[in-house]
Motif scaffolding. Sequence first.
Motif, PDB file in Angstrom:
ATOM      1  N   TRP A  23       0.932   4.188  -2.888  1.00 28.96           N
ATOM      2  CA  TRP A  23       0.920   5.469  -2.337  1.00 28.96           C
ATOM      3  C   TRP A  23       1.950   6.251  -2.973  1.00 28.96           C
ATOM      4  CZ3 TRP A  23       3.753   8.650   0.831  1.00 28.96           C
ATOM      5  CH2 TRP A  23       3.279   9.697   1.203  1.00 28.96           C
ATOM      6  N   ALA A  51       6.061   8.574   3.920  1.00 22.45           N
ATOM      7  CA  ALA A  51       5.979   7.075   3.566  1.00 22.45           C
ATOM      8  C   ALA A  51       6.365   6.438   4.808  1.00 22.45           C
ATOM      9  CB  ALA A  51       6.873   6.858   2.392  1.00 22.45           C
ATOM     10  N   ALA A  71       2.099   6.496  -6.725  1.00 23.32           N
ATOM     11  CA  ALA A  71       1.056   7.356  -7.095  1.00 23.32           C
ATOM     12  C   ALA A  71       1.679   9.149  -7.499  1.00 23.32           C
ATOM     13  CB  ALA A  71      -0.168   7.618  -6.271  1.00 23.32           C
ATOM     14  N   TRP A  72       2.439   9.542  -6.206  1.00 28.07           N
ATOM     15  CA  TRP A  72       2.928  10.523  -6.198  1.00 28.07           C
ATOM     16  C   TRP A  72       4.061  10.784  -7.085  1.00 28.07           C
ATOM     17  CZ3 TRP A  72       0.588  14.682  -4.308  1.00 28.07           C
ATOM     18  CH2 TRP A  72      -0.126  14.674  -3.397  1.00 28.07           C
ATOM     19  N   HIS A 113       3.385   6.380   6.767  1.00 31.06           N
ATOM     20  CA  HIS A 113       2.083   5.442   6.201  1.00 31.06           C
ATOM     21  C   HIS A 113       2.290   4.045   6.206  1.00 31.06           C
ATOM     22  CE1 HIS A 113       0.057   3.964   2.548  1.00 31.06           C
ATOM     23  NE2 HIS A 113      -0.609   4.940   2.247  1.00 31.06           N
ATOM     24  N   GLU A 131       0.844  -1.082  -0.064  1.00 24.50           N
ATOM     25  CA  GLU A 131       0.108   0.099  -0.043  1.00 24.50           C
ATOM     26  C   GLU A 131       0.835   1.326  -0.043  1.00 24.50           C
ATOM     27  OE1 GLU A 131      -2.168  -3.201   2.171  1.00 24.50           O
ATOM     28  OE2 GLU A 131      -0.409  -2.698   2.199  1.00 24.50           O
ATOM     29  N   THR A 132       2.002   1.115   0.988  1.00 24.99           N
ATOM     30  CA  THR A 132       2.928   2.301   0.809  1.00 24.99           C
ATOM     31  C   THR A 132       3.557   2.631  -0.514  1.00 24.99           C
ATOM     32  OG1 THR A 132       3.198   2.158   3.301  1.00 24.99           O
ATOM     33  CG2 THR A 132       4.845   3.384   2.092  1.00 24.99           C
ATOM     34  N   LEU A 143      -1.238  13.979   5.196  1.00 27.98           N
ATOM     35  CA  LEU A 143      -1.927  13.877   4.205  1.00 27.98           C
ATOM     36  C   LEU A 143      -2.755  15.304   3.698  1.00 27.98           C
ATOM     37  CD1 LEU A 143      -3.194  10.199   4.189  1.00 27.98           C
ATOM     38  CD2 LEU A 143      -1.039  11.222   2.868  1.00 27.98           C
ATOM     39  N   TYR A 156       0.064   1.079   7.577  1.00 27.62           N
ATOM     40  CA  TYR A 156      -0.292   0.093   6.651  1.00 27.62           C
ATOM     41  C   TYR A 156       0.272  -1.439   6.638  1.00 27.62           C
ATOM     42  CZ  TYR A 156      -3.745   3.126   4.184  1.00 27.62           C
ATOM     43  OH  TYR A 156      -4.728   3.604   4.224  1.00 27.62           O
TER      44      TYR A 156
END
Length: 79
Positions: free
Chosen positions: A23, A48, A26-27, A51, A19-20, A70, A55
């Motif tokens: 994430w 991160a 995506a950035w 995060h 998940e990290t 966030l 997660y």
Amino acid sequence: MAAKREKPTLPTDTDWPAETVAWFNAWRDDRCSDRWDERQWQYVMDTAIVHALVYGSNDFGALAELDKRLRFMGLTFED
């Protein structure tokens, strides 16, 4: 106009939760990060870690910090 910078990747010496990784990538893939400076990327790297605590380690005590970070990054979904 500032030149496009090389975007960092997550360090490979850490077992990041999927998940990290998603994430963070995506950035990296978003055009909004094309001209981020080192300070902005350091903030994302630090985020991160938080995060990954949530997660990967189920450290729900870090949720408030993750939420704060966030929101600072502009990720709010409230009306």
